[in-house]
Design a protein around this motif. Sequence first.
Motif, PDB file in Angstrom:
ATOM      1  N   ALA A   1     -19.809   3.923   5.086  1.00  0.00           N
ATOM      2  CA  ALA A   1     -18.397   3.958   5.460  1.00  0.00           C
ATOM      3  C   ALA A   1     -17.603   4.746   4.430  1.00  0.00           C
ATOM      4  O   ALA A   1     -17.933   4.796   3.259  1.00  0.00           O
ATOM      5  CB  ALA A   1     -17.847   2.536   5.558  1.00  0.00           C
ATOM      6  N   LYS A   2     -16.537   5.389   4.883  1.00  0.00           N
ATOM      7  CA  LYS A   2     -15.707   6.193   3.996  1.00  0.00           C
ATOM      8  C   LYS A   2     -14.977   5.305   2.994  1.00  0.00           C
ATOM      9  O   LYS A   2     -14.462   4.255   3.341  1.00  0.00           O
ATOM     10  CB  LYS A   2     -14.706   7.002   4.808  1.00  0.00           C
ATOM     11  N   CYS A   3     -14.961   5.738   1.758  1.00  0.00           N
ATOM     12  CA  CYS A   3     -14.329   4.952   0.700  1.00  0.00           C
ATOM     13  C   CYS A   3     -13.646   5.897  -0.272  1.00  0.00           C
ATOM     14  O   CYS A   3     -14.092   7.025  -0.466  1.00  0.00           O
ATOM     15  CB  CYS A   3     -15.371   4.119  -0.030  1.00  0.00           C
ATOM     16  N   GLY A   4     -12.567   5.472  -0.860  1.00  0.00           N
ATOM     17  CA  GLY A   4     -11.875   6.338  -1.800  1.00  0.00           C
ATOM     18  C   GLY A   4     -10.916   5.567  -2.669  1.00  0.00           C
ATOM     19  O   GLY A   4     -10.894   4.335  -2.669  1.00  0.00           O
ATOM     20  N   SER A   5     -10.129   6.291  -3.432  1.00  0.00           N
ATOM     21  CA  SER A   5      -9.148   5.681  -4.315  1.00  0.00           C
ATOM     22  C   SER A   5      -7.896   5.323  -3.520  1.00  0.00           C
ATOM     23  O   SER A   5      -7.689   5.795  -2.406  1.00  0.00           O
ATOM     24  CB  SER A   5      -8.793   6.643  -5.454  1.00  0.00           C
ATOM     25  N   ALA A   6      -7.071   4.493  -4.112  1.00  0.00           N
ATOM     26  CA  ALA A   6      -5.843   4.077  -3.440  1.00  0.00           C
ATOM     27  C   ALA A   6      -4.773   3.811  -4.482  1.00  0.00           C
ATOM     28  O   ALA A   6      -5.073   3.480  -5.631  1.00  0.00           O
ATOM     29  CB  ALA A   6      -6.091   2.833  -2.591  1.00  0.00           C
ATOM     30  N   LYS A   7      -3.529   3.977  -4.081  1.00  0.00           N
ATOM     31  CA  LYS A   7      -2.390   3.668  -4.937  1.00  0.00           C
ATOM     32  C   LYS A   7      -1.512   2.642  -4.245  1.00  0.00           C
ATOM     33  O   LYS A   7      -1.307   2.706  -3.033  1.00  0.00           O
ATOM     34  CB  LYS A   7      -1.591   4.928  -5.246  1.00  0.00           C
ATOM     35  N   PHE A   8      -1.030   1.720  -5.035  1.00  0.00           N
ATOM     36  CA  PHE A   8      -0.200   0.647  -4.509  1.00  0.00           C
ATOM     37  C   PHE A   8       1.021   0.488  -5.410  1.00  0.00           C
ATOM     38  O   PHE A   8       1.015   0.893  -6.571  1.00  0.00           O
ATOM     39  CB  PHE A   8      -0.981  -0.671  -4.465  1.00  0.00           C
TER      40      PHE A   8
ATOM     41  N   THR B   1       0.840  -1.199   0.000  1.00  0.00           N
ATOM     42  CA  THR B   1       0.000   0.000   0.000  1.00  0.00           C
ATOM     43  C   THR B   1       0.870   1.243   0.000  1.00  0.00           C
ATOM     44  O   THR B   1       1.781   1.383   0.820  1.00  0.00           O
ATOM     45  CB  THR B   1      -0.929   0.023   1.224  1.00  0.00           C
ATOM     46  N   LYS B   2       0.582   2.167  -0.928  1.00  0.00           N
ATOM     47  CA  LYS B   2       1.359   3.392  -1.048  1.00  0.00           C
ATOM     48  C   LYS B   2       0.603   4.598  -0.509  1.00  0.00           C
ATOM     49  O   LYS B   2       1.133   5.398   0.262  1.00  0.00           O
ATOM     50  CB  LYS B   2       1.716   3.617  -2.521  1.00  0.00           C
ATOM     51  N   LYS B   3      -0.682   4.720  -0.885  1.00  0.00           N
ATOM     52  CA  LYS B   3      -1.454   5.885  -0.467  1.00  0.00           C
ATOM     53  C   LYS B   3      -2.931   5.598  -0.636  1.00  0.00           C
ATOM     54  O   LYS B   3      -3.347   4.960  -1.595  1.00  0.00           O
ATOM     55  CB  LYS B   3      -1.073   7.101  -1.318  1.00  0.00           C
ATOM     56  N   THR B   4      -3.744   6.048   0.332  1.00  0.00           N
ATOM     57  CA  THR B   4      -5.189   5.972   0.200  1.00  0.00           C
ATOM     58  C   THR B   4      -5.775   7.366   0.355  1.00  0.00           C
ATOM     59  O   THR B   4      -5.243   8.203   1.076  1.00  0.00           O
ATOM     60  CB  THR B   4      -5.815   5.034   1.259  1.00  0.00           C
ATOM     61  N   ARG B   5      -6.879   7.602  -0.331  1.00  0.00           N
ATOM     62  CA  ARG B   5      -7.540   8.907  -0.261  1.00  0.00           C
ATOM     63  C   ARG B   5      -9.010   8.691   0.028  1.00  0.00           C
ATOM     64  O   ARG B   5      -9.709   7.980  -0.695  1.00  0.00           O
ATOM     65  CB  ARG B   5      -7.387   9.668  -1.578  1.00  0.00           C
ATOM     66  N   GLU B   6      -9.514   9.295   1.106  1.00  0.00           N
ATOM     67  CA  GLU B   6     -10.891   9.115   1.512  1.00  0.00           C
ATOM     68  C   GLU B   6     -11.830  10.012   0.708  1.00  0.00           C
ATOM     69  O   GLU B   6     -11.471  11.100   0.277  1.00  0.00           O
ATOM     70  CB  GLU B   6     -11.071   9.450   3.003  1.00  0.00           C
TER      71      GLU B   6
ATOM     72  N   PRO C   1       3.755   1.210 -10.085  1.00  0.00           N
ATOM     73  CA  PRO C   1       2.491   1.546  -9.429  1.00  0.00           C
ATOM     74  C   PRO C   1       1.303   0.794 -10.025  1.00  0.00           C
ATOM     75  O   PRO C   1       1.275   0.493 -11.224  1.00  0.00           O
ATOM     76  CB  PRO C   1       2.363   3.046  -9.690  1.00  0.00           C
ATOM     77  N   ILE C   2       0.335   0.481  -9.206  1.00  0.00           N
ATOM     78  CA  ILE C   2      -0.977   0.022  -9.648  1.00  0.00           C
ATOM     79  C   ILE C   2      -2.008   0.832  -8.876  1.00  0.00           C
ATOM     80  O   ILE C   2      -1.717   1.386  -7.815  1.00  0.00           O
ATOM     81  CB  ILE C   2      -1.190  -1.497  -9.422  1.00  0.00           C
TER      82      ILE C   2
END
Length: 441
Positions: A196-203, A173-178, A219-220
């Motif tokens: 529930a809070k949900c968002g994009s994420a970078k891995f 996991t690299k970054k998540t954004r809510e 990255p994916i």
Amino acid sequence: LECLFNLKDLTSHQMTKRKRDDIPSFHRDFEIPTNDDRTAALGSFPSTLPRPDALWQSTDQNHLSLDDLDEKFLYQPTTQVNQKIPKPRDELDWLAQVPEEAQSLQQYVEFLTTRSGKRLRPVANASGNTICLLPIITDEWTATAPDLQSLVRMTQAFFQRPATVLKPAVIVTKKTREVKNNRPSRGQQRSKTTTAKCGSAKFDIHMYNQDGVQTSKGPIIGRHNNGTNKNQFQVDSLLDRLASFRENDHKDNNFCIMGVTLGDLYDSNDDLFCAGMAYGGSKVAVFSFHRYHPHMKMSPQTWWDYGYTSKQTATDNYSYFEIDKRPKLLTHDPPSTLRDILQVEWSRRSCKLLLHELGHLYALDHCVFNKCLMNGTGHLVEDFAAPFHVCGICLRKLQWRLGFSVEGRYEELEGVMKEMGLTKESRWTQQQIRSIRKSRA
């Protein structure tokens, strides 16, 4: 060739069991094959189709049995996969939604060869021989998951080609954004988990060679649900990394790289999940066994709303629940142990997914002639009910491409199936061996 199997968000009434008088029909544009169509699709005996020598350039020719292509009795399997494809039972069944076109043996050969029939097209990838399975992990391949070496042996027996397991790729996991004001999609009911809070994420995905040395990192993209701490990985971004990995590090003498993962996948943002996808031209694919867990129960509307039951039977193939009837005792994590019968069921489901999608990489289209492993499926209930074996038409396509002994293939398959506890599949395979030997006699 791009092979995609995913489930979109479905309204809850769509996944309920149907009344007997409410059975849908085939898609209005689907042409239902006749018995004459099936006979023509199998081709003539002996075959008059071209068969370029280039098909065997990377194969041990001592293991070939090219004359089997002309033995008609080898392609008349008993029961089940010799039965014509049934009518849809649900409006979400594959052939109720998709006017799938048929692929005969002749069309299969024409797709893989040039117009003269003397040369192979690049999509055949005849210079590649070994099927590579690449585990893609976020932590480790759990002890209860389908055994990788068993998957290798099944793959080798089914396609009569060498298979191997590569060093696992690792997703970090690299970054998540809510997204703070998350709402259900139009037409969805609000459940306890949809708020529930949900968002994009970078891995990042880290790739390794067989010596364990990292050779690449890239990255994916994905998505993350903050309330449940669940992730999904976007399938196209994974395939792009696999294509680069194969091109740069594993292109010599391999037929394809098949990524297998216990992580959850999706394709587009409105997907519930995506079981997998293949890039046929690049000869890479990635498939997830995540939603095939026998204890899993999931919402038909919200991708992160799922859990695991404490008790389960091997005959329960209905993985969904209604929004207003969500089980109260679902656990966040799968059970640490599985009963033997459920372990076998997870392996059965996973093997069928793997072999079906490998069939696509060998240029088999979805089968519309008979009950067959290569039937298209529109949802998990239909997928779990699909046969384990290919029908005679698809078997003859594979024999043209791979040149194996049909009886020898069945013998090897029977041994692997018995070893994996796939009792009903093993018995069916024994029946084919007896039928072939009787016909020879």
